[in-house]
Scaffold this motif. Structure first.
Motif, PDB file in Angstrom:
ATOM      1  N   LEU A 100       0.823  -1.203   0.000  1.00 50.27           N
ATOM      2  CA  LEU A 100       0.000   0.000   0.000  1.00 50.27           C
ATOM      3  C   LEU A 100       0.859   1.257   0.000  1.00 50.27           C
ATOM      4  N   GLN A 101       1.945   1.238   0.759  1.00 54.56           N
ATOM      5  CA  GLN A 101       2.833   2.410   0.808  1.00 54.56           C
ATOM      6  C   GLN A 101       3.480   2.656  -0.557  1.00 54.56           C
ATOM      7  N   GLU A 102       3.906   1.591  -1.229  1.00 56.77           N
ATOM      8  CA  GLU A 102       4.493   1.756  -2.555  1.00 56.77           C
ATOM      9  C   GLU A 102       3.476   2.301  -3.547  1.00 56.77           C
ATOM     10  N   ASP A 103       2.240   1.822  -3.464  1.00 54.44           N
ATOM     11  CA  ASP A 103       1.204   2.301  -4.378  1.00 54.44           C
ATOM     12  C   ASP A 103       0.897   3.774  -4.130  1.00 54.44           C
ATOM     13  N   ILE A 104       0.804   4.196  -2.854  1.00 51.50           N
ATOM     14  CA  ILE A 104       0.530   5.606  -2.550  1.00 51.50           C
ATOM     15  C   ILE A 104       1.679   6.488  -3.014  1.00 51.50           C
ATOM     16  N   TRP A 105       2.906   6.048  -2.761  1.00 48.51           N
ATOM     17  CA  TRP A 105       4.068   6.854  -3.175  1.00 48.51           C
ATOM     18  C   TRP A 105       4.144   6.966  -4.705  1.00 48.51           C
ATOM     19  N   ARG A 106       3.806   5.882  -5.387  1.00 46.37           N
ATOM     20  CA  ARG A 106       3.820   5.914  -6.856  1.00 46.37           C
ATOM     21  C   ARG A 106       2.772   6.891  -7.385  1.00 46.37           C
ATOM     22  N   ARG A 107       1.613   6.932  -6.779  1.00 47.11           N
ATOM     23  CA  ARG A 107       0.572   7.845  -7.233  1.00 47.11           C
ATOM     24  C   ARG A 107       0.918   9.299  -6.912  1.00 47.11           C
ATOM     25  N   ILE A 108       1.557   9.539  -5.771  1.00 48.19           N
ATOM     26  CA  ILE A 108       1.978  10.916  -5.455  1.00 48.19           C
ATOM     27  C   ILE A 108       3.031  11.388  -6.451  1.00 48.19           C
ATOM     28  N   SER A 109       3.997  10.542  -6.759  1.00 48.04           N
ATOM     29  CA  SER A 109       5.033  10.916  -7.738  1.00 48.04           C
ATOM     30  C   SER A 109       4.418  11.169  -9.110  1.00 48.04           C
ATOM     31  N   HIS A 110       3.453  10.316  -9.486  1.00 47.00           N
ATOM     32  CA  HIS A 110       2.790  10.519 -10.774  1.00 47.00           C
ATOM     33  C   HIS A 110       2.007  11.836 -10.781  1.00 47.00           C
ATOM     34  N   SER A 111       1.357  12.155  -9.677  1.00 42.66           N
ATOM     35  CA  SER A 111       0.604  13.409  -9.594  1.00 42.66           C
ATOM     36  C   SER A 111       1.531  14.616  -9.686  1.00 42.66           C
ATOM     37  N   ARG A 112       2.678  14.550  -9.021  1.00 50.10           N
ATOM     38  CA  ARG A 112       3.650  15.650  -9.107  1.00 50.10           C
ATOM     39  C   ARG A 112       4.071  15.895 -10.549  1.00 50.10           C
ATOM     40  N   LYS A 113       4.377  14.827 -11.242  1.00 49.13           N
ATOM     41  CA  LYS A 113       4.821  14.964 -12.630  1.00 49.13           C
ATOM     42  C   LYS A 113       3.724  15.547 -13.508  1.00 49.13           C
ATOM     43  N   LYS A 114       2.504  15.082 -13.320  1.00 48.22           N
ATOM     44  CA  LYS A 114       1.411  15.566 -14.161  1.00 48.22           C
ATOM     45  C   LYS A 114       1.070  17.023 -13.858  1.00 48.22           C
ATOM     46  N   MET A 115       1.144  17.439 -12.598  1.00 44.47           N
ATOM     47  CA  MET A 115       0.863  18.843 -12.278  1.00 44.47           C
ATOM     48  C   MET A 115       1.901  19.770 -12.911  1.00 44.47           C
ATOM     49  N   VAL A 116       3.160  19.353 -12.903  1.00 48.03           N
ATOM     50  CA  VAL A 116       4.200  20.167 -13.554  1.00 48.03           C
ATOM     51  C   VAL A 116       3.959  20.227 -15.061  1.00 48.03           C
ATOM     52  N   GLU A 117       3.566  19.102 -15.651  1.00 45.60           N
ATOM     53  CA  GLU A 117       3.312  19.092 -17.090  1.00 45.60           C
ATOM     54  C   GLU A 117       2.069  19.901 -17.445  1.00 45.60           C
ATOM     55  N   ILE A 118       1.061  19.906 -16.567  1.00 45.79           N
ATOM     56  CA  ILE A 118      -0.115  20.752 -16.814  1.00 45.79           C
ATOM     57  C   ILE A 118       0.293  22.223 -16.853  1.00 45.79           C
ATOM     58  N   ALA A 119       1.119  22.642 -15.898  1.00 42.25           N
ATOM     59  CA  ALA A 119       1.592  24.033 -15.883  1.00 42.25           C
ATOM     60  C   ALA A 119       2.355  24.361 -17.158  1.00 42.25           C
ATOM     61  N   HIS A 120       3.173  23.417 -17.622  1.00 45.70           N
ATOM     62  CA  HIS A 120       3.940  23.668 -18.849  1.00 45.70           C
ATOM     63  C   HIS A 120       3.023  23.756 -20.065  1.00 45.70           C
ATOM     64  N   LEU A 121       2.006  22.895 -20.128  1.00 39.82           N
ATOM     65  CA  LEU A 121       1.068  22.955 -21.250  1.00 39.82           C
ATOM     66  C   LEU A 121       0.335  24.296 -21.279  1.00 39.82           C
ATOM     67  N   LEU A 122      -0.107  24.774 -20.124  1.00 38.73           N
ATOM     68  CA  LEU A 122      -0.805  26.060 -20.078  1.00 38.73           C
ATOM     69  C   LEU A 122       0.099  27.201 -20.530  1.00 38.73           C
ATOM     70  N   LEU A 123       1.350  27.208 -20.063  1.00 34.72           N
ATOM     71  CA  LEU A 123       2.280  28.271 -20.480  1.00 34.72           C
ATOM     72  C   LEU A 123       2.632  28.148 -21.959  1.00 34.72           C
ATOM     73  N   GLN A 124       2.778  26.928 -22.424  1.00 35.30           N
ATOM     74  CA  GLN A 124       3.196  26.721 -23.810  1.00 35.30           C
ATOM     75  C   GLN A 124       2.137  27.184 -24.797  1.00 35.30           C
ATOM     76  N   HIS A 125       0.879  26.828 -24.542  1.00 35.20           N
ATOM     77  CA  HIS A 125      -0.163  27.111 -25.531  1.00 35.20           C
ATOM     78  C   HIS A 125      -0.793  28.484 -25.348  1.00 35.20           C
ATOM     79  N   THR A 126      -0.661  29.109 -24.189  1.00 34.30           N
ATOM     80  CA  THR A 126      -1.237  30.439 -23.988  1.00 34.30           C
ATOM     81  C   THR A 126      -0.213  31.562 -24.107  1.00 34.30           C
ATOM     82  N   CYS A 127       1.083  31.241 -23.991  1.00 35.61           N
ATOM     83  CA  CYS A 127       2.106  32.299 -24.030  1.00 35.61           C
ATOM     84  C   CYS A 127       3.207  32.006 -25.044  1.00 35.61           C
ATOM     85  N   LEU A 128       3.860  30.863 -24.903  1.00 37.59           N
ATOM     86  CA  LEU A 128       5.049  30.602 -25.706  1.00 37.59           C
ATOM     87  C   LEU A 128       4.721  30.408 -27.189  1.00 37.59           C
TER      88      LEU A 128
END
Length: 763
Positions: free
Chosen positions: A307-335
């Motif tokens: 269970l701990q490995e599954d929770i940690w894997r999902r938190i790491s995946h969420s971190r990566k996706k949130m950073v990529e969401i921010a990059h997508l918003l900046l890329q398509h609205t500004c860059l």
């Protein structure tokens, strides 16, 4: 019979009706033309793997698969009648979108080949049904008027924003181009979906606030508008909530972030709508507050390991996706508008810099963002596109990035920009020129960081010609996704297609569907199996080492002397025991005993005696010297006259010497005594002392000869006027005035008179 080239909404058909078979004319889209068929709702595969549950799943899934295949085989008018008027079909499709396994869901114990094949069949059929539902024109004969199509899909809830989000999550990987065309057609034909999306975004932001509230964290944006309740202190936190609740909360966050990222990645036109709600700042603030708290809870609490490995894997995946969401918003609205050279470039540049400046407060988010998408690359690209960029502002941003890295305490290490995926490059430079595509390469999605379990990477070429790498795990993922859509194709043929098209699965799927493969692929057998890898020779048989065949070579020896091997300091060994060990002295004792044999008395025996160890009377003793036994050398010699005088040279008494000569002789004698002392003492003296003595002797000699040292340099310039002069300057000037007639041309008159008096110059 149906008329040709008439839209379905205007088409009328004549068909028999009733027991007597009377004909009647109805609109093509009419409830009476719907077939009576009941579609079952979808249930996911069981997790425990019980045979009864697995059998139940297979039976239910078989009915669903057959019904969907029947639906896809219907003609155009019958298909739309069934889709619009059959409520059981919509319930079946909705149940699959809600309950189908996502990417991070574990397959469970029931993932047998039969279950996996059935799941793939349903997955493909559902996608094909939605793809057909989103197409208003199938051919020149079968089509619907765009305005009527927009009303049908909107009023009958065939598509809504939650369904579109689920479609992006479930079918986005490997079908992004088809999904983009499908969603773009839906939003183009029915602009009301933009309004629905605008109303959905506040609900997504509310999800972030709910997660913060569950973790016992007060959101900054809602803290002033919502007062704290009286029982706010009793609220659970990530450290105190039950394990199941924490796992559900992390899964909720992971699903939300993955869904938003998939939607924005497939349909970038929605980024402007998210920007209107200040979604980027809310996302970075949520990241900064929630992620550290959840990570701390997972690290410090004692969970079940799986269970701990599954929770940690999902938190790491969420971190990566949130950073990529921010990059997508900046890329398509500004860059992207900046790279395309839009008219309002100044406003886009200012908006981008303001967003970067807002990130400076969120240290952890900024460091993670900079790790995946370095701000230095974006600023460098911005400076090329907009030369009038303020250098002071950009340097301030870069210093803020360095400060964020120091705050987090991580070592900066960026992935290579050459490792961007080919798909990201194509999306980034979809409408750019060739030079802009080359510059925009830094904006593509970067590969996910892999751990020690990553397998060997396979080189490939992306759409821009840059050499990239695809790991063996990614290759297996690409093969499985393509085989989900084309199960009749062999893995060898799919692998050849991937190699031909630069491991771009979307391009491979499009070319296979359109039957537009290259001639080299058309010649191949489509059922070709995957080639077997050649086994490499074992490393131990080809290794070469300097320690081969020694006493500790475990690869070539079956038995080792384990008494010669120990870990750390040898047991029982101490410094005192080592010093008390005199074994080496005993070993050398016999060698030095030979030097202790001294013969004081030599026994002399007769000829008849045993003379093994004795000496005879006529034997020669080489060690004895009898030179001075009888003769007394020098005892009877007469003393000569000069013998006593030669021992010491004659010296004139000091009373009879002259003063100068006596002084020179004394100095010479002192030097001779010193030389003799130096000759007798073989110690090497200090060179500095010797130089000082030589300098003293030289000064004494020069003083005896009347040597006069040169006068010190005079300073007649002095300081500025009006401020007074030093005493030394006044004296130097006076001395110069008194002695200036000694040289140069100051005594020309006196010398001229002298020459004239001697007749050298005619008067």
């Amino acid at each position: 019979m149906a008329c040709a080239k008439v839209p379905l909404d205007e088409l009328h058909v004549t068909e028999p009706f009733g027991p007597q078979g009377k004909e009647r004319t109805l609109p093509a889209l009419h409830p009476d033309r719907k077939e009576e068929r009941y579609f079952l709702t979808y249930k996911p595969p069981p997790e425990d793997g019980t045979s009864v549950l697995v059998e139940e799943f297979l039976e239910n899934a078989q009915f669903i698969s057959e019904d969907l295949e029947w639906l896809l085989a219907l003609p155009h008018d019958k298909f739309w009648c069934q889709v619009v008027f059959d409520e059981s079909l919509q319930r079946c499709l909705d149940s699959y979108l809600r309950n189908a396994p996502r990417g991070l869901d574990s397959p469970g114990l029931s993932c047998t080949p039969a279950v996996a094949d059935m799941q793939r069949n349903i997955h493909r059929s559902v996608f094909m049904v939605f793809l057909r539902m989103a197409t208003h024109k199938e051919s020149k004969e079968n089509f619907i008027t765009p305005e009527v199509f927009a009303e049908i899909i909107y009023n009958n809830y065939l598509f809504d924003i939650p369904k579109i989000l689920d479609l992006c999550v479930l079918f986005g990987k490997g079908n992004s181009q088809l999904l983009h065309k499908m969603i773009e057609n839906i939003f183009t034909q029915q602009p009301s979906y933009y309004g629905d999306l605008n109303e959905t975004i506040p609900s997504i932001i509310q999800v972030f606030d709910t997660i913060l509230h569950k973790c016992g964290i007060q959101s900054e944006d809602t803290g002033t508008s919502q007062p704290l309740k009286l029982n706010a202190n009793k609220c659970l936190t990530a450290m105190t909530m039950p394990e199941e609740e924490l796992a559900d909360l992390v899964s909720y966050m992971c699903d939300t972030c993955t869904t938003i990222h998939s939607f924005l990645d497939i349909f970038p036109e929605a980024c402007s709508t998210f920007k209107e709600h200040n979604f980027l700042n809310r996302l970075s603030s949520f990241y900064e507050m929630a992620v550290p708290d959840l990570e701390k809870a997972v690290k410090k609490r004692n969970f079940n390991k799986s269970l701990q490995e599954d929770i940690w894997r999902r938190i790491s995946h969420s971190r990566k996706k949130m950073v990529e969401i921010a990059h997508l918003l900046l890329q398509h609205t500004c860059l992207q508008p900046i790279l395309e050279g839009s008219e309002n470039m100044v406003s886009y540049v200012e908006d981008l810099l303001q967003n970067f400046t807002a990130f400076l407060q969120e240290k952890r988010f900024l460091a993670d963002y900079d790790e995946q998408f370095p701000l230095a690359d974006d600023i460098s690209l911005l400076q090329q596109a907009f030369p009038h960029l303020d250098d002071t502002r950009t340097s301030y941003l870069l210093q803020g990035v360095d400060s964020a890295w120091e705050f987090v305490g991580k070592k900066r290490s960026f992935p290579s920009s050459a490792n961007h995926s080919a798909g990201a490059m194509s999306k980034t430079g979809r409408d750019l020129t060739a030079s802009q595509k080359e510059g925009a390469g830094v904006l593509g999605d970067r590969e996910e960081l892999r751990g020690a379990e990553a397998m060997t990477d396979i080189p490939r070429k992306g759409d821009n010609g840059a050499v990239c790498t695809v790991s063996a795990g990614e290759l297996e993922s690409l093969l499985s996704h393509i085989r989900d859509l084309f199960p009749d194709l062999g893995e060898g043929f799919i692998l050849a297609c991937l190699e031909e098209y630069g491991y771009n699965s979307e391009l491979v799927i499009n070319n296979i569907l359109e039957d537009n493969l290259s001639p080299s692929l058309d010649k191949l057998d489509r059922a070709m199996a995957r080639p077997v890898k050649k086994e490499l020779p074992p490393v131990l048989s080809t290794r070469s080492n300097v320690f081969d065949d020694d006493e500790f070579d475990v690869f070539n020896r079956d038995q080792l002397d384990m008494s010669r091997i120990w870990k750390g300091r040898k047991q029982g060994e101490s410094v005192r025991a080592m010093l008390d060990d005199k074994q080496h002295i005993e070993e050398q004792r016999e060698r030095y005993q030979a030097y202790q044999t001294v013969v004081d008395e030599i026994p002399i025996t007769n000829d008849s005696g045993d003379g093994n160890n004795a000496f005879g009377p006529d034997d020669y003793d080489d060690e004895y010297d009898d030179t001075y036994d009888i003769n007394q050398i020098g005892a009877n010699d007469l003393d000569e006259e000069d013998e006593l005088l030669n021992r010491r040279p004659f010296t004139t008494p000091q009373v009879l010497r002259t003063s100068k000569k006596a002084q020179e002789v004394d100095e010479d004698e002192e030097e001779e005594d010193k030389n003799e002392a130096v000759k007798k003492d073989h110690f090497v003296q200090d060179p500095a002392v010797l130089r000082e003595r030589a300098e003293a002797r030289r000064a004494a000699m020069q003083s005896r000869k009347g040597y006069r040292p040169p006068p010190p340099a005079s300073n007649v310039v002095g300081g500025p006027k009006g401020r007074g002069q030093a005493q030394e300057t006044v004296l130097d000037r006076r001395r110069k005035e008194a002695n200036k007639s000694r040289g140069a041309n100051h005594n020309r008159r006196s010398m001229a008179d002298r020459k004239r008096n001697k007749g050298m110059i005619p008067s």
